[in-house]
Design a protein around this motif. Structure first.
Motif, short mmCIF file in Angstrom:
data_model
loop_
_atom_site.label_atom_id
_atom_site.label_comp_id
_atom_site.label_asym_id
_atom_site.label_seq_id
_atom_site.Cartn_x
_atom_site.Cartn_y
_atom_site.Cartn_z
N UNK A 116 2.40 37.39 46.31
CA UNK A 116 1.90 37.29 44.84
C UNK A 116 2.16 38.37 44.19
N UNK A 117 2.66 39.42 44.96
CA UNK A 117 2.65 41.00 44.28
C UNK A 117 4.46 41.12 43.94
N UNK A 118 5.41 40.62 44.50
CA UNK A 118 6.25 41.70 44.02
C UNK A 118 6.62 42.63 45.58
N UNK A 119 8.15 43.40 45.68
CA UNK A 119 7.61 44.38 46.38
C UNK A 119 7.21 45.81 45.29
N UNK A 120 5.60 46.51 45.92
CA UNK A 120 5.90 47.49 44.84
C UNK A 120 4.68 48.36 45.75
N UNK A 121 3.25 48.73 44.93
CA UNK A 121 2.60 50.02 45.03
C UNK A 121 1.11 48.84 46.62
N UNK A 122 1.33 47.97 46.23
CA UNK A 122 0.15 46.78 46.88
C UNK A 122 1.12 46.63 48.10
N UNK A 123 2.10 46.65 47.98
CA UNK A 123 3.27 45.82 49.24
C UNK A 123 4.36 46.39 49.12
N UNK A 124 4.72 47.37 49.94
CA UNK A 124 6.13 48.06 50.18
C UNK A 124 6.93 47.25 51.41
N UNK A 125 7.91 47.22 51.53
CA UNK A 125 8.87 47.26 52.12
C UNK A 125 8.67 47.32 53.38
N UNK A 126 8.49 48.53 53.75
CA UNK A 126 8.14 49.07 55.39
C UNK A 126 6.57 48.28 55.62
N UNK A 127 5.57 47.94 54.39
CA UNK A 127 4.74 46.95 55.15
C UNK A 127 5.03 45.33 55.30
N UNK A 128 6.61 45.06 55.85
CA UNK A 128 6.99 43.87 56.63
C UNK A 128 7.74 44.40 57.74
N UNK A 129 7.20 43.87 58.71
CA UNK A 129 7.75 43.59 60.00
C UNK A 129 8.66 42.89 60.74
N UNK A 130 10.35 42.74 60.15
CA UNK A 130 11.23 41.99 60.54
C UNK A 130 11.35 41.64 62.12
N UNK A 131 11.29 40.66 62.88
CA UNK A 131 12.00 40.55 64.30
C UNK A 131 12.30 39.42 64.43
N UNK A 132 13.43 39.18 66.35
CA UNK A 132 13.62 38.11 66.17
C UNK A 132 12.56 38.24 67.77
N UNK A 133 12.17 36.34 68.29
CA UNK A 133 11.94 35.69 69.24
C UNK A 133 12.78 35.91 70.24
N UNK A 134 12.74 35.21 71.12
CA UNK A 134 13.66 35.48 72.53
C UNK A 134 15.06 34.52 71.92
N UNK A 135 14.55 33.48 71.16
CA UNK A 135 15.57 32.91 70.66
C UNK A 135 16.35 33.12 70.18
N UNK A 136 16.44 33.78 69.14
CA UNK A 136 17.01 34.88 67.88
C UNK A 136 16.09 34.05 66.98
N UNK A 137 15.59 33.21 66.69
CA UNK A 137 15.11 33.15 65.43
C UNK A 137 14.25 34.29 64.87
N UNK A 138 14.05 34.51 63.17
CA UNK A 138 13.48 35.45 62.90
C UNK A 138 12.09 35.62 62.19
N UNK A 139 11.31 36.53 63.18
CA UNK A 139 9.52 36.74 62.18
C UNK A 139 9.32 37.47 62.04
N UNK A 140 7.95 37.18 61.25
CA UNK A 140 7.63 38.92 60.58
C UNK A 140 5.93 39.11 60.54
N UNK A 141 5.83 40.02 60.21
CA UNK A 141 4.35 40.48 60.90
C UNK A 141 4.39 41.69 59.40
N UNK A 142 3.18 41.67 59.41
CA UNK A 142 2.52 42.56 58.12
C UNK A 142 1.65 43.38 58.46
N UNK A 143 1.95 44.72 57.79
CA UNK A 143 0.93 45.82 58.34
C UNK A 143 -0.43 45.10 58.80
#
Length: 118
Positions: free
Chosen positions: A57-84
């Protein structure tokens, strides 16, 4: 909480042509840059981070920046995300799910989140 974003792959190609590696570093973490080896993948990652910020509910900005969201893949290649930890705690997020697809010149991402139960 659900967020969705659509981005033109052509727009991302133009962004890369104009800003290069430095532009990628503005919105991707180093390990994400290693995964993002094609314009459609980069566009999908952009859409994923935008969709995540919309789910919060914030959009990218002061509360949540691009680098607060980490993207990676599981062993099968599916995308996952993790928040700071800061964002996860501030918004009391328990879990996140991510789906990314691209076709016909566009990338789309959908993020669903669950808040911690009181």
């Amino acid at each position: 909480m659900i967020g969705i974003d659509l981005v033109s792959i052509e727009r991302i190609e133009a962004f890369i042509a104009k800003h290069g590696q430095r532009g990628l570093e503005r919105f991707l973490l180093p390990e994400e840059i290693l995964l993002a080896n094609k314009p459609e993948t980069i566009a999908g990652f952009w859409a994923a981070k935008e969709a995540c910020s919309k789910a919060l509910g914030t959009g990218i900005g002061a509360e949540v920046g691009f680098h607060d969201i980490r993207l990676f893949k599981n062993p099968k290649g599916a995308p996952l995300l993790e928040l700071s930890p800061r964002v996860k705690d501030r918004f009391e997020i328990d879990s996140c799910a991510l789906s990314i697809t691209h076709d016909k010149g566009f990338a789309i991402a959908v993020v669903a989140m669950e808040k911690r139960r009181a």
